[in-house]
Design an enzyme around this catalytic site. Sequence first.
Site, PDB file in Angstrom:
ATOM      1  N   GLY A  66     -42.986   6.957 -19.428  1.00 27.83           N
ATOM      2  CA  GLY A  66     -42.238   7.840 -20.305  1.00 27.83           C
ATOM      3  C   GLY A  66     -41.863   7.278 -21.655  1.00 27.83           C
ATOM      4  O   GLY A  66     -41.113   7.906 -22.401  1.00 27.83           O
ATOM      5  N   ASP A  90     -53.454  16.257 -12.595  1.00 27.76           N
ATOM      6  CA  ASP A  90     -54.661  15.495 -12.914  1.00 27.76           C
ATOM      7  C   ASP A  90     -55.439  16.293 -13.952  1.00 27.76           C
ATOM      8  O   ASP A  90     -55.924  17.399 -13.661  1.00 27.76           O
ATOM      9  CB  ASP A  90     -55.488  15.310 -11.640  1.00 27.76           C
ATOM     10  CG  ASP A  90     -56.745  14.479 -11.853  1.00 27.76           C
ATOM     11  OD1 ASP A  90     -57.127  14.254 -13.020  1.00 27.76           O
ATOM     12  OD2 ASP A  90     -57.359  14.054 -10.855  1.00 27.76           O
ATOM     13  N   ASP A 100     -52.209   8.173 -23.965  1.00 31.83           N
ATOM     14  CA  ASP A 100     -52.253   6.714 -23.835  1.00 31.83           C
ATOM     15  C   ASP A 100     -52.937   6.350 -22.519  1.00 31.83           C
ATOM     16  O   ASP A 100     -52.706   5.293 -21.948  1.00 31.83           O
ATOM     17  CB  ASP A 100     -50.829   6.144 -23.877  1.00 31.83           C
ATOM     18  CG  ASP A 100     -50.813   4.647 -24.194  1.00 31.83           C
ATOM     19  OD1 ASP A 100     -51.745   4.184 -24.874  1.00 31.83           O
ATOM     20  OD2 ASP A 100     -49.878   3.954 -23.751  1.00 31.83           O
ATOM     21  N   LYS A 151     -55.693   6.741 -27.044  1.00 30.69           N
ATOM     22  CA  LYS A 151     -56.189   5.369 -26.874  1.00 30.69           C
ATOM     23  C   LYS A 151     -57.619   5.382 -26.352  1.00 30.69           C
ATOM     24  O   LYS A 151     -57.995   6.231 -25.554  1.00 30.69           O
ATOM     25  CB  LYS A 151     -55.301   4.613 -25.888  1.00 30.69           C
ATOM     26  CG  LYS A 151     -55.776   3.189 -25.584  1.00 30.69           C
ATOM     27  CD  LYS A 151     -54.701   2.381 -24.886  1.00 30.69           C
ATOM     28  CE  LYS A 151     -54.403   2.870 -23.502  1.00 30.69           C
ATOM     29  NZ  LYS A 151     -53.324   2.080 -22.860  1.00 30.69           N
TER      30      LYS A 151
END
Length: 228
Positions: free
Chosen positions: A58, A94, A118, A158
């Site tokens: 978080g 998911d 991320d 990322k």
Amino acid sequence: MADLHDRWVMERRNEHYYKLAKKLNYRSRASFKLIQIDNRFNIFNAGDSVVDLGACPGGWLQVAKERTWPDGRVIGVDLRTIKPLEGVETFVGDITEDATMKELLRRFQGKADVVLSDMAPNIAGHYSMDHARSIELCMYAIDVCDRVLKKEGKLVMKVFMGDMFPSLEKELNKRFQSVKVHSPDASRPTSSEVYVICKGYYAKTRVKIKDVKPVEEKPEFTAKGGVF
């Protein structure tokens, strides 16, 4: 001596951000990566709607909430349960599954200002495999953009650099006016991770999500020919 010095600098940097995260009550040192990205690229505006993919524990949710205050809406999704954060919505899902995509679409209706990711694969220790899995996750993040991101929206995600990156960059250039690669100071110097900052979503591609079909219940087994 140079190797020892570089290792010392790296350890000091990691320790610095780790301690700073504890001091400022951030859930992860990764919070500073997003802070540094926002400071440089102006990702957030007050009142933005933001979805964070792979949001556990978080740290990015905290930064997004702070920087979209007071009227921002921040939603995080992860395979793991995220400890509740005041003013932030979370759910377990998911993003490789249509059910999660449908839930994001229901919550945003194509009106998200920012998509964050991320996400990273479980490291197998084989670089080409880890890189390929990282690219795959990025493609799913792009799929999320094609469902929930509004025109002119932004994406920060990322990725592990490698030979498949040009194909990812090609997909991003189809969708965004600006695509830049950046490594924030809070990233580990030895890491192959970089962040791709995309602005100006064209919103030309909208993907229809398949209906999630319920699992059919099979009839119970019954013996033929009576009971002996």
